[in-house]
Scaffold this motif. Structure first.
Motif, mmCIF file in Angstrom:
data_model
loop_
_atom_site.group_PDB
_atom_site.id
_atom_site.type_symbol
_atom_site.label_atom_id
_atom_site.label_comp_id
_atom_site.label_asym_id
_atom_site.label_seq_id
_atom_site.Cartn_x
_atom_site.Cartn_y
_atom_site.Cartn_z
ATOM 1 N N GLU A 21 63.262 61.480 14.183
ATOM 2 C CA GLU A 21 62.526 62.166 15.248
ATOM 3 C C GLU A 21 62.008 61.209 16.310
ATOM 4 O O GLU A 21 61.979 61.552 17.487
ATOM 5 N N ASP A 22 61.577 60.014 15.904
ATOM 6 C CA ASP A 22 61.032 59.082 16.897
ATOM 7 C C ASP A 22 62.089 58.678 17.925
ATOM 8 O O ASP A 22 61.779 58.454 19.096
ATOM 9 N N ILE A 23 63.334 58.603 17.510
ATOM 10 C CA ILE A 23 64.403 58.279 18.458
ATOM 11 C C ILE A 23 64.675 59.488 19.357
ATOM 12 O O ILE A 23 64.815 59.344 20.574
ATOM 13 N N LEU A 24 64.719 60.676 18.773
ATOM 14 C CA LEU A 24 64.978 61.884 19.559
ATOM 15 C C LEU A 24 63.912 62.098 20.635
ATOM 16 O O LEU A 24 64.219 62.483 21.758
ATOM 17 N N LYS A 25 62.648 61.834 20.295
ATOM 18 C CA LYS A 25 61.579 62.061 21.278
ATOM 19 C C LYS A 25 61.621 61.054 22.419
ATOM 20 O O LYS A 25 61.047 61.290 23.467
ATOM 21 N N ASN A 26 62.319 59.956 22.233
ATOM 22 C CA ASN A 26 62.412 58.944 23.281
ATOM 23 C C ASN A 26 63.623 59.124 24.201
ATOM 24 O O ASN A 26 63.837 58.317 25.101
ATOM 25 N N ILE A 27 64.385 60.190 23.987
ATOM 26 C CA ILE A 27 65.548 60.423 24.844
ATOM 27 C C ILE A 27 65.130 60.805 26.264
ATOM 28 O O ILE A 27 65.677 60.287 27.238
ATOM 29 N N LYS A 28 64.145 61.669 26.414
ATOM 30 C CA LYS A 28 63.735 62.090 27.759
ATOM 31 C C LYS A 28 63.236 60.921 28.606
ATOM 32 O O LYS A 28 63.662 60.780 29.754
ATOM 33 N N PRO A 29 62.348 60.060 28.070
ATOM 34 C CA PRO A 29 61.953 58.898 28.891
ATOM 35 C C PRO A 29 63.141 57.994 29.241
ATOM 36 O O PRO A 29 63.203 57.454 30.348
ATOM 37 N N SER A 30 64.082 57.861 28.326
ATOM 38 C CA SER A 30 65.267 57.042 28.598
ATOM 39 C C SER A 30 66.118 57.663 29.699
ATOM 40 O O SER A 30 66.647 56.961 30.571
ATOM 41 N N LEU A 32 65.013 59.613 32.075
ATOM 42 C CA LEU A 32 64.274 59.450 33.327
ATOM 43 C C LEU A 32 64.467 58.042 33.890
ATOM 44 O O LEU A 32 64.635 57.865 35.098
ATOM 45 N N LEU A 33 64.455 57.046 33.032
ATOM 46 C CA LEU A 33 64.689 55.673 33.462
ATOM 47 C C LEU A 33 66.069 55.526 34.088
ATOM 48 O O LEU A 33 66.225 54.900 35.142
ATOM 49 N N CYS A 34 67.076 56.124 33.478
ATOM 50 C CA CYS A 34 68.438 56.081 34.046
ATOM 51 C C CYS A 34 68.486 56.786 35.399
ATOM 52 O O CYS A 34 69.155 56.314 36.327
ATOM 53 N N ALA A 35 67.771 57.902 35.522
ATOM 54 C CA ALA A 35 67.754 58.640 36.789
ATOM 55 C C ALA A 35 67.088 57.807 37.883
ATOM 56 O O ALA A 35 67.582 57.757 39.018
ATOM 57 N N VAL A 36 65.996 57.142 37.553
ATOM 58 C CA VAL A 36 65.311 56.287 38.519
ATOM 59 C C VAL A 36 66.219 55.137 38.951
ATOM 60 O O VAL A 36 66.242 54.753 40.119
ATOM 61 N N GLN A 37 66.990 54.608 38.024
ATOM 62 C CA GLN A 37 67.913 53.516 38.328
ATOM 63 C C GLN A 37 69.219 54.019 38.939
ATOM 64 O O GLN A 37 70.123 53.237 39.206
ATOM 65 N N GLN A 38 69.304 55.328 39.134
ATOM 66 C CA GLN A 38 70.466 56.005 39.724
ATOM 67 C C GLN A 38 71.758 55.708 38.976
ATOM 68 O O GLN A 38 72.828 55.549 39.560
ATOM 69 N N GLU A 39 71.660 55.674 37.658
ATOM 70 C CA GLU A 39 72.844 55.524 36.807
ATOM 71 C C GLU A 39 73.347 56.918 36.453
ATOM 72 O O GLU A 39 72.594 57.739 35.964
ATOM 73 N N GLU A 40 74.601 57.172 36.699
ATOM 74 C CA GLU A 40 75.182 58.452 36.315
ATOM 75 C C GLU A 40 75.888 58.273 34.978
ATOM 76 O O GLU A 40 77.095 58.478 34.847
ATOM 77 N N MET A 41 75.092 57.870 34.004
ATOM 78 C CA MET A 41 75.567 57.645 32.637
ATOM 79 C C MET A 41 74.455 58.074 31.693
ATOM 80 O O MET A 41 73.295 58.162 32.085
#
Length: 144
Positions: A21-30, A32-41
Motif C-alpha cells: 500500500e505504501d508504494i501504491l499511495k505514492n503513485i499520485k505524487p510521482s 504529479l512530479l512527471c507532469a511538472v517535469q513535462q515527461e509523457e511517460m
C-alpha cells in the motif's frame, strides 16, 4: 486529471494484489512530479508497480532484473525509505546501461499510453451512462 484519476496499470498476474500500500499511495505524487517535469511517460514508481507482480511469475532476464532493482533504489531515494535503501544498495546497479535505459523508457511510455487510454475509456463509459440516465428521466416527463 490524468495524474489523479487514471487507473494504475500492473502486469496481469495472480500476484497483482500483493503490491504494498505504501508504494501504491505514492503513485499520485510521482505522476504529479512527471507532469511538472513535462515527461509523457509513466513515473518510476508506476513502472516499479507494473513490474513487481511479474517478478513473482518466473525468472527475468538480467536487463529486467537490473531495471527492477534500480527502480527500487530510485523509489527508496525519492520517498526516503532508508530500510529499503540499505537492503538494496548491495544488489542494485547504481546506473543503467544505455540498452536498459531504452527498455525502461519504452516501458514507461507504454504504461503511460495504456493509462491514458484506460482513463479515456472510463470517461466515455461514464458519459454514456449519464446520457442514458438523462434520456430515461426525460422520457418519464412526457409520459402520462
Amino acid at each position: 486529471m490524468d495524474c489523479l484519476t487514471s487507473p494504475i496499470i500492473v502486469f496481469k498476474s495472480a500476484w497483482q494484489d500483493i503490491i504494498p500500500e505504501d508504494i501504491l499511495k505514492n503513485i499520485k505524487p510521482s505522476r504529479l512530479l512527471c507532469a511538472v517535469q513535462q515527461e509523457e511517460m509513466a513515473s518510476l514508481t508506476e513502472t516499479l508497480v507494473y513490474i513487481m507482480p511479474r517478478t513473482y511469475e518466473a525468472p527475468m532476464p538480467t536487463e529486467w532484473v537490473n531495471i527492477y532493482t534500480w527502480l527500487g533504489i530510485q523509489y527508496a531515494i525519492q520517498f526516503k525509505n532508508n530500510d529499503q535503501l540499505n537492503e538494496m544498495t548491495e544488489i542494485a546497479p547504481s546506473k543503467l546501461s544505455e540498452y536498459e535505459t531504452k527498455l525502461l523508457n519504452d516501458l514507461r511510455r507504454w504504461i503511460y499510453n495504456k493509462r491514458r487510454k484506460a482513463l479515456k475509456d472510463r470517461l466515455k463509459s461514464a458519459e454514456k451512462s449519464e446520457m442514458k440516465i438523462l434520456f430515461e428521466n426525460q422520457k418519464g416527463l412526457f409520459e402520462d
